[in-house]
Motif scaffolding. Structure first.
Motif, short mmCIF file in Angstrom:
data_model
loop_
_atom_site.label_atom_id
_atom_site.label_comp_id
_atom_site.label_asym_id
_atom_site.label_seq_id
_atom_site.Cartn_x
_atom_site.Cartn_y
_atom_site.Cartn_z
N LYS A 174 -6.27 2.09 4.94
CA LYS A 174 -7.52 1.90 5.68
C LYS A 174 -7.78 0.42 5.95
O LYS A 174 -7.28 -0.45 5.23
CB LYS A 174 -8.70 2.49 4.89
N LYS A 175 -8.59 0.21 7.00
CA LYS A 175 -9.06 -1.14 7.27
C LYS A 175 -10.42 -1.00 7.95
O LYS A 175 -10.57 -0.18 8.86
CB LYS A 175 -8.09 -1.89 8.19
N PRO A 176 -11.43 -1.74 7.51
CA PRO A 176 -12.78 -1.55 8.04
C PRO A 176 -12.92 -1.89 9.52
O PRO A 176 -13.70 -1.25 10.22
CB PRO A 176 -13.62 -2.51 7.18
N SER A 188 -2.69 -7.03 1.77
CA SER A 188 -2.65 -8.14 2.73
C SER A 188 -3.42 -7.79 4.00
O SER A 188 -3.56 -6.62 4.36
CB SER A 188 -1.20 -8.46 3.08
N TYR A 189 -3.86 -8.83 4.71
CA TYR A 189 -4.47 -8.73 6.05
C TYR A 189 -5.68 -7.81 6.08
O TYR A 189 -5.97 -7.21 7.12
CB TYR A 189 -3.42 -8.24 7.06
N GLY A 190 -6.40 -7.67 4.99
CA GLY A 190 -7.62 -6.87 4.96
C GLY A 190 -7.39 -5.38 4.80
O GLY A 190 -8.35 -4.59 4.87
N PHE A 191 -6.16 -4.96 4.60
CA PHE A 191 -5.86 -3.54 4.40
C PHE A 191 -6.17 -3.12 2.97
O PHE A 191 -6.06 -3.92 2.04
CB PHE A 191 -4.40 -3.23 4.72
N GLN A 199 7.52 -5.20 6.06
CA GLN A 199 6.76 -6.19 5.29
C GLN A 199 5.82 -5.46 4.35
O GLN A 199 5.08 -4.57 4.76
CB GLN A 199 5.97 -7.07 6.27
N PHE A 200 5.85 -5.81 3.08
CA PHE A 200 5.03 -5.17 2.06
C PHE A 200 3.55 -5.47 2.29
O PHE A 200 3.16 -6.61 2.54
CB PHE A 200 5.45 -5.69 0.69
N LEU A 201 2.71 -4.40 2.22
CA LEU A 201 1.27 -4.55 2.37
C LEU A 201 0.53 -4.42 1.03
O LEU A 201 -0.31 -5.25 0.70
CB LEU A 201 0.72 -3.48 3.32
#
Lengths: 111, 115
Positions: free
Chosen positions: A77-79, A60-63, A45-47
């Motif tokens: 990264k993701k916080p 997507s999804y906060g990345f 799935q493409f981010l």
């Protein structure tokens, strides 16, 4: 020839902590860089992607991912990690030819 | 249906069988791809089709035979496979124009087991 390296097979992080999944690349021209995620028994799935412009790319999804030309890196990264982020992550690079994928990094987020 | 679909999702076959994998994309893309994903190995690109024409064949053995009748459908015909061909076979599509940078959209894959 273009190539991409993901130096870590596995990354473990506690829920709520920041996460980083590393990726370095090698291309002869300007790179097009991508991150994909694969959940169990699913396709990729493409981010997000970097083409040009701002070095910090949000997806997507906060990345997000930061393109660093001098270090030829494109780390994901993701916080604040979620348990549901646990999956297999692939970095990919393209330089006028079909995508070349890294071998993947398995991310485990522990509650 | 939306996106990229693949059938069957699971397939078990003997080495002397002939079977086919099917992929269909509902995104209006012009390029389609077959990938092989084996445990502990990088994703391997097998074939690329652009406007129904094969543009890439990454030294894939002839026991794998692709077919692309139109821009929406892609098949992978299998015959006399080996146990080492057991893997997840992924189909993808994208809107491509030469050195385009558009992302690929993947189907859920077919889990193939060769006995």
């Amino acid at each position: 020839a273009q190539s991409v390296a993901q130096p870590e097979d596995q990354v473990n992080v506690a829920e709520g902590n920041p996460l980083t999944v590393k990726c370095t690349y090698s291309v002869s021209g300007n790179p097009y860089l991508f991150w994909y995620v694969q959940y169990p028994n699913r396709g990729l799935q493409f981010l997000l992607k970097y083409i040009t412009g701002d070095n910090l790319v949000k997806g997507s999804y906060g990345f997000e991912a930061e393109f660093n030309k001098s270090q030829t890196s494109f780390h994901l990264k993701k916080p604040s990690a979620l348990v549901s982020d646990s999956a297999l992550y692939f970095c990919a690079v393209r330089d006028g030819t079909p995508l070349v994928f890294g071998k993947g990094t398995r991310l485990s987020v522990i509650a | 249906e939306t996106g990229v679909t693949q059938t069957p999702r699971h397939l078990v076959m003997g080495m002397t069988n002939k079977k086919s994998l099917k992929c269909e994309q509902h995104l209006g893309h012009n390029a389609m791809y077959w990938y092989k994903q084996s445990a502990k190995k990088p994703l391997e690109l097998m074939f690329v089709y652009n406007f129904k024409e094969q543009t890439e064949n990454n030294s894939v053995p002839s026991r794998f035979s692709p077919e692309c009748p139109n821009s929406s459908h892609l098949f992978l015909h299998l015959h006399t496979l080996q146990p080492e061909d057991s893997a997840l076979y992924l189909c993808a599509s994208s809107q491509d124009r030469g050195s385009s940078y558009n992302e690929q959209f993947f189907g859920p894959g077919t889990r193939l087991t060769v006995l």
